[in-house]
Design a protein around this motif. Structure first.
Motif, mmCIF file in Angstrom:
data_model
loop_
_atom_site.group_PDB
_atom_site.id
_atom_site.type_symbol
_atom_site.label_atom_id
_atom_site.label_comp_id
_atom_site.label_asym_id
_atom_site.label_seq_id
_atom_site.Cartn_x
_atom_site.Cartn_y
_atom_site.Cartn_z
ATOM 1 N N SER A 213 40.741 27.906 49.431
ATOM 2 C CA SER A 213 40.187 28.764 48.389
ATOM 3 C C SER A 213 40.174 30.225 48.833
ATOM 4 O O SER A 213 40.442 31.133 48.036
ATOM 5 C CB SER A 213 38.766 28.315 48.032
ATOM 6 N N THR A 217 42.277 33.194 47.117
ATOM 7 C CA THR A 217 41.562 34.381 46.649
ATOM 8 C C THR A 217 42.212 35.650 47.192
ATOM 9 O O THR A 217 42.366 36.655 46.473
ATOM 10 C CB THR A 217 40.089 34.322 47.077
ATOM 11 N N LYS A 218 42.621 35.623 48.448
ATOM 12 C CA LYS A 218 43.247 36.794 49.062
ATOM 13 C C LYS A 218 44.580 37.124 48.378
ATOM 14 O O LYS A 218 44.886 38.290 48.112
ATOM 15 C CB LYS A 218 43.453 36.536 50.560
ATOM 16 N N SER A 220 45.462 36.264 45.268
ATOM 17 C CA SER A 220 45.195 36.745 43.916
ATOM 18 C C SER A 220 44.580 38.141 43.922
ATOM 19 O O SER A 220 44.816 38.934 43.004
ATOM 20 C CB SER A 220 44.291 35.760 43.158
ATOM 21 N N PHE A 221 43.823 38.463 44.963
ATOM 22 C CA PHE A 221 43.268 39.810 45.061
ATOM 23 C C PHE A 221 44.387 40.846 45.119
ATOM 24 O O PHE A 221 44.381 41.825 44.365
ATOM 25 C CB PHE A 221 42.365 39.951 46.293
ATOM 26 N N ILE A 269 42.106 24.315 44.762
ATOM 27 C CA ILE A 269 41.049 25.170 44.212
ATOM 28 C C ILE A 269 40.524 24.587 42.899
ATOM 29 O O ILE A 269 39.335 24.699 42.594
ATOM 30 C CB ILE A 269 41.497 26.639 44.040
ATOM 31 N N PHE A 287 34.297 32.302 40.351
ATOM 32 C CA PHE A 287 35.329 33.282 40.702
ATOM 33 C C PHE A 287 36.703 32.640 40.885
ATOM 34 O O PHE A 287 37.734 33.292 40.698
ATOM 35 C CB PHE A 287 34.936 34.058 41.969
ATOM 36 N N LEU A 288 36.728 31.344 41.242
ATOM 37 C CA LEU A 288 38.011 30.674 41.432
ATOM 38 C C LEU A 288 38.774 30.518 40.123
ATOM 39 O O LEU A 288 39.996 30.394 40.124
ATOM 40 C CB LEU A 288 37.810 29.309 42.099
ATOM 41 N N VAL A 291 40.723 33.594 40.047
ATOM 42 C CA VAL A 291 41.783 33.481 41.058
ATOM 43 C C VAL A 291 42.962 32.708 40.484
ATOM 44 O O VAL A 291 44.129 33.115 40.615
ATOM 45 C CB VAL A 291 41.238 32.791 42.324
#
Length: 437
Positions: A213, A217-218, A220-221, A269, A287-288, A291
């Protein structure tokens, strides 16, 4: 030690071979006779660098064999569960049928003091439930959870030289007898200094899902930052370089592009969100959802940028897609961003041809309507636009002048931001990266 590996797909075949390489006597147990035949002949039913060579070497040594007979697991000191946990059809949750079936089938063959060690990625709470099944069948047997952290394309080295070993045991204690057995299994990497962490079942299960996850997230950031860069004229590659210098952030997994795919990050995820909902902790992982949404949006962005490259229309445009696998050094096309974008382009009227050095057979099964071409030069012939969507070495090293002689129009979309824009533009190409001016 004598070891059995239950499930000989990607994870299991690699794990079985590597355990034999470490000196153990290993039997791989798989329900698919075709896989057993192929593995017994020294060939993996998927592409993974150096694995075929390792399989042949180990089977000749007599330390590795494959069978469909679960009874062959009898007498093994450790039994690794390596079956798949795919996403349920129509749901986000993980499908645990194969894990449950493997443990239930193995349970009647267990002897006192033997250890069932799960490696499959499972929702938190699974290990405790399976431990009850093991104890009901053989009270003196044990269960531990020993998650894997393999990278496709590097799976053999990641197994033989892991960056950490995680043991989830019932007591959560170093004194648990399962710890001593796993230490014996991994004696060689432990002697080489591999960190080893002992914890309870739930924490061990969460290690893998939390790690995936975070990585998702990284990615998608930085892809969200690419969207901002496109709106402002900034360069996401230089942005990533600058923030990656901060050792609190780091540069790994900060490459903007068409997003992540494969058989792990997307489904893991989603399964994590589903399990959090079951536990009443769904607010912690909202938040996922974003993402996942950012990741899926990248595929649509590829279509939009290709349309722009082609002068505002895709109808009848010949598009050469370089890459079908979700990442290089793999033939895995599960949830492949490259194939998803290629299919969308075809639906919108483009004449698409997909090429890939390893993944075309699997691509044909998933997207039988897509034209596939094993020869890259043939795929490039008279193309109106070229899309680099999987960063295989041969695509990263393409010469823009030589490539120009093959295509009808010098237009390229660098979906992984791995080419030198100045070099391609100097050769007369219209170059477009994602999040680059």
């Amino acid at each position: 030690m004598r070891i059995s590996v239950i499930g000989c797909g990607y994870l299991g075949a690699v794990h079985a071979a590597c355990m034999a390489k470490l000196g153990h006597d290993v039997v791989g147990i798989e329900t698919d006779p075709a896989k057993v035949a192929e593995l017994s002949d020294g060939h993996a039913p998927f592409y993974e660098p150096v694995l075929d060579e390792l399989l042949k070497q180990l089977e000749e040594s007599g330390r590795l064999r494959f069978t469909t007979d679960m009874a062959e697991a009898r007498g093994s000191q450790v039994h690794f569960i390596c079956v798949g946990t795919p996403q349920k059809r129509g749901e986000n949750a993980a499908d645990l049928r194969f894990v449950d079936a493997a443990v239930e089938s193995l349970a009647s063959h267990l002897g006192p003091g033997e250890l069932v060690a799960g490696k499959s990625t499972v929702p938190v709470g699974t290990a405790a439930r399976l431990a009850d099944i093991v104890r009901e069948s053989q009270p003196a047997a044990m269960l531990a959870w020993n998650p894997e952290f393999l990278r496709e394309g590097h799976a053999v080295s990641d197994t033989l030289n892991p960056n950490r070993l995680v043991y989830g045991v019932d007591s959560g204690s170093e004194d648990d007898p399962a710890v001593a057995l796993l230490d014996e299994v991994y004696a060689e990497p432990l002697a080489a200094g591999t960190p080893r962490m002992v914890m309870d079942f739930a924490t061990a299960e969460l290690v893998k899902t939390a790690a995936n996850s975070f990585l998702a997230t990284k990615i998608s950031f930085i892809n969200a930052m690419a969207e901002v860069c496109e709106a402002t004229g900034a360069d996401v590659v230089r942005l990533a370089e600058a923030i990656g210098v901060d050792d609190r952030i780091g540069s790994k997994f900060l490459s903007a592009g068409i997003g992540f795919g494969g058989g792990c990050l997307p489904k893991d995820i989603r399964a994590f969100m589903a399990r959090a909902g079951e536990l009443g902790a769904d607010q912690a992982l909202t938040f996922l959802r974003e993402v996942d949404a950012i990741n899926m949006r990248r595929r649509t962005r590829v279509v939009e940028l290709t349309r722009q490259l082609c002068g505002g229309t895709l109808m009848g445009q010949r598009i050469a897609v370089l890459g079908a696998a979700f990442k290089p050094e793999s033939d895995d096309v599960r949830d492949s961003p490259a194939l998803s974008a290629a299919a969308q382009l075809q639906l919108q009227g483009a004449v698409v041809t997909v090429t890939d050095p390893q993944a075309l057979d699997n691509a044909a099964k998933r997207f039988p309507e897509l034209p596939l071409e094993p020869d890259m030069e043939t795929a490039l012939d008279r193309a109106d636009a070229v899309l680099l969507l999987t960063e295989w070495k041969q695509y990263r090293e393409l010469d823009p002048h030589e490539t120009a002689a093959l295509v009808a129009n010098r237009r390229i979309l660098d979906g992984r931001n791995v080419l030198d824009p100045a070099k391609w533009r100097a050769a007369g190409w219209t170059y477009k990266g994602l999040g680059r001016p």
